[in-house]
Scaffold this motif. Structure first.
Motif, mmCIF file in Angstrom:
data_model
loop_
_atom_site.group_PDB
_atom_site.id
_atom_site.type_symbol
_atom_site.label_atom_id
_atom_site.label_comp_id
_atom_site.label_asym_id
_atom_site.label_seq_id
_atom_site.Cartn_x
_atom_site.Cartn_y
_atom_site.Cartn_z
ATOM 1 N N ARG A 19 -22.082 -28.891 -29.472
ATOM 2 C CA ARG A 19 -21.930 -27.487 -29.075
ATOM 3 C C ARG A 19 -22.914 -26.606 -29.838
ATOM 4 N NH1 ARG A 19 -15.489 -26.862 -27.959
ATOM 5 N NH2 ARG A 19 -16.185 -25.106 -26.706
ATOM 6 N N LEU A 20 -23.044 -26.875 -31.137
ATOM 7 C CA LEU A 20 -23.972 -26.089 -31.945
ATOM 8 C C LEU A 20 -25.410 -26.349 -31.517
ATOM 9 C CD1 LEU A 20 -22.183 -26.579 -35.347
ATOM 10 C CD2 LEU A 20 -22.672 -24.361 -34.295
ATOM 11 N N PHE A 21 -25.731 -27.586 -31.220
ATOM 12 C CA PHE A 21 -27.081 -27.925 -30.767
ATOM 13 C C PHE A 21 -27.441 -27.134 -29.511
ATOM 14 C CE2 PHE A 21 -30.319 -30.537 -28.701
ATOM 15 C CZ PHE A 21 -31.123 -30.931 -29.770
ATOM 16 N N ALA A 22 -26.501 -27.070 -28.561
ATOM 17 C CA ALA A 22 -26.741 -26.309 -27.329
ATOM 18 C C ALA A 22 -26.946 -24.826 -27.629
ATOM 19 C CB ALA A 22 -25.574 -26.510 -26.363
ATOM 20 N N LEU A 23 -26.190 -24.281 -28.581
ATOM 21 C CA LEU A 23 -26.358 -22.879 -28.959
ATOM 22 C C LEU A 23 -27.719 -22.646 -29.600
ATOM 23 C CD1 LEU A 23 -22.825 -22.119 -30.447
ATOM 24 C CD2 LEU A 23 -23.896 -20.870 -28.568
ATOM 25 N N PHE A 24 -28.121 -23.519 -30.514
ATOM 26 C CA PHE A 24 -29.383 -23.337 -31.217
ATOM 27 C C PHE A 24 -30.582 -23.421 -30.276
ATOM 28 C CE2 PHE A 24 -27.147 -24.997 -35.223
ATOM 29 C CZ PHE A 24 -26.909 -23.705 -35.680
ATOM 30 N N GLN A 25 -30.447 -24.183 -29.207
ATOM 31 C CA GLN A 25 -31.556 -24.290 -28.255
ATOM 32 C C GLN A 25 -31.948 -22.933 -27.679
ATOM 33 O OE1 GLN A 25 -29.823 -27.439 -25.695
ATOM 34 N NE2 GLN A 25 -31.739 -28.547 -26.001
ATOM 35 N N ASN A 26 -31.014 -22.012 -27.597
ATOM 36 C CA ASN A 26 -31.272 -20.710 -26.991
ATOM 37 C C ASN A 26 -31.930 -19.713 -27.933
ATOM 38 O OD1 ASN A 26 -30.099 -21.479 -24.500
ATOM 39 N ND2 ASN A 26 -28.049 -21.072 -25.295
ATOM 40 N N LEU A 27 -32.144 -20.114 -29.195
ATOM 41 C CA LEU A 27 -32.820 -19.226 -30.132
ATOM 42 C C LEU A 27 -34.302 -19.091 -29.759
ATOM 43 C CD1 LEU A 27 -31.155 -20.520 -33.425
ATOM 44 C CD2 LEU A 27 -30.822 -18.262 -32.366
ATOM 45 N N PRO A 28 -35.009 -18.089 -30.284
ATOM 46 C CA PRO A 28 -36.414 -17.874 -29.914
ATOM 47 C C PRO A 28 -37.305 -19.062 -30.262
ATOM 48 C CG PRO A 28 -35.524 -15.952 -31.023
ATOM 49 C CD PRO A 28 -34.487 -17.022 -31.157
ATOM 50 N N GLU A 29 -38.460 -19.111 -29.638
ATOM 51 C CA GLU A 29 -39.344 -20.265 -29.760
ATOM 52 C C GLU A 29 -39.968 -20.402 -31.145
ATOM 53 O OE1 GLU A 29 -43.247 -17.995 -27.830
ATOM 54 O OE2 GLU A 29 -42.267 -19.638 -26.760
ATOM 55 N N ASN A 30 -39.908 -19.364 -31.979
ATOM 56 C CA ASN A 30 -40.445 -19.496 -33.334
ATOM 57 C C ASN A 30 -39.413 -20.040 -34.322
ATOM 58 O OD1 ASN A 30 -38.893 -17.156 -33.284
ATOM 59 N ND2 ASN A 30 -40.241 -16.032 -34.686
ATOM 60 N N TYR A 31 -38.193 -20.332 -33.860
ATOM 61 C CA TYR A 31 -37.176 -20.967 -34.695
ATOM 62 C C TYR A 31 -37.385 -22.480 -34.681
ATOM 63 C CZ TYR A 31 -34.049 -16.946 -35.462
ATOM 64 O OH TYR A 31 -33.501 -15.763 -35.873
ATOM 65 N N LEU A 32 -37.200 -23.110 -35.843
ATOM 66 C CA LEU A 32 -37.241 -24.568 -35.944
ATOM 67 C C LEU A 32 -35.846 -25.045 -36.340
ATOM 68 C CD1 LEU A 32 -40.568 -25.090 -37.953
ATOM 69 C CD2 LEU A 32 -40.259 -24.788 -35.496
#
Length: 302
Positions: A19-32
């Motif tokens: 669930r967290l992985f799916a949420l983090f995917q939606n962060l901006p493209e400069n996030y790692l």
């Protein structure tokens, strides 16, 4: 979309991590975003490099209501499937990771040290903000409150500022990307108290947490020589079994081979890793670049 390492989670990962992985995917493209169990770091869950805020370390716990018997700032006592055990408080684990990386940073290259810390020895401090969060993926706020009423150490175990219960995790899933960014921002110091990370600091953090991305054997220059994000993604995604990598001269095949050897060396320190190439000069070059990987041998076969 954030840059994710790996691009997808294995089927063995927990529901909370998925669930967290799916949420983090939606962060901006400069996030790692790194899923650390696959990177060989057993103490951590997710590592998020948020350029405008800092570094977030997050651990999701799959405990069910009733699993947690008691705990404090250092330890927790659990009972699962009829068996009791005692383990380090996950928040404490994350704090130990940060303290350990601070010690390692003092031994790192001059460029990494200059980008990330000031001072030395016991006086060393971070130049970048760190935040830690524990997610109780299966325990609601009400259930946690009931536990806290019978455990006077609960507030020390998981201070409210760094705790996310199932209710909040479910609420996060209803937010758009911008609102979710704001939610993550509350775990960090106020923006006025810290500056955004520079490109050099992001690269230095990549080298500190995952030394295999640094291209060794290069002279010290004004910038760190590291794998680019696409190369790092390929190196982590190769997996087991036979793989064929092809490309024109200069496309980075050797760099990818070196990165893969480094990743395997870190993930499997007990393994004997063999790197083969055709001729003597290339073997000498690869051996020099991998000399700090003690479980890697390099040979030529011509």
């Amino acid at each position: 979309m954030a840059v994710m390492f790996p691009e997808r989670l294995p089927g063995s990962s927990s529901k909370g991590d998925q669930r967290l992985f799916a949420l983090f995917q939606n962060l901006p493209e400069n996030y790692l975003v790194y899923y650390e169990p696959l990177a060989g770091e057993s103490l951590m869950g997710f590592l998020v490099l948020a350029p405008e805020r800092g570094v977030l370390l997050l651990a999701a716990q799959g405990w069910q209501p009733g699993d947690l018997l008691e705990g404090d700032a250092e330890w927790v006592r659990l009972k699962q499937r009829g068996t009791e055990r005692r383990e380090m408080n996950p928040l404490r684990r994350l704090q130990e990771v940060i303290a350990g990386r601070l010690r390692e940073c003092q031994q790192a290259s001059a460029l990494v040290r200059a980008a990330l810390i000031e001072g030395d020895g016991s006086a060393a401090t971070w130049k970048v903000p760190f935040a830690t969060v524990v997610v109780l993926a299966n325990i609601t706020a009400e259930q946690w409150q009931r536990h806290a009423e019978s455990n006077p150490q609960a507030s020390a175990m998981f201070p409210e500022r760094w705790l996310v219960t199932r209710d909040e995790l479910l609420r996060w899933e209803t937010l758009d990307a911008a609102a979710f960014q704001v939610e993550l921002g509350r775990f960090f110091p106020p923006p006025a108290e810290s500056a955004p990370l520079s490109d050099g600091q992001v690269e230095a953090l990549r080298c500190l947490f995952h030394p295999e991305v640094q291209l060794h054997g290069t002279p010290e220059t004004a910038t760190l020589a590291t794998l680019d994000l696409r190369q790092e993604g390929h190196a982590r995604a190769l997996g087991d079994g036979h793989r064929l990598v092809y490309g024109v001269a200069g496309s980075g095949k050797t760099v990818l081979l070196l990165a893969r050897a480094r990743i395997l060396s870190q993930q499997r320190p007990e393994a004997a890793i063999l790197v083969l190439c055709f001729n003597v000069p290339l073997a000498v070059h690869l051996r020099l670049r991998l000399e700090d990987c003690k479980n890697v041998d390099v040979y030529h076969f011509d």
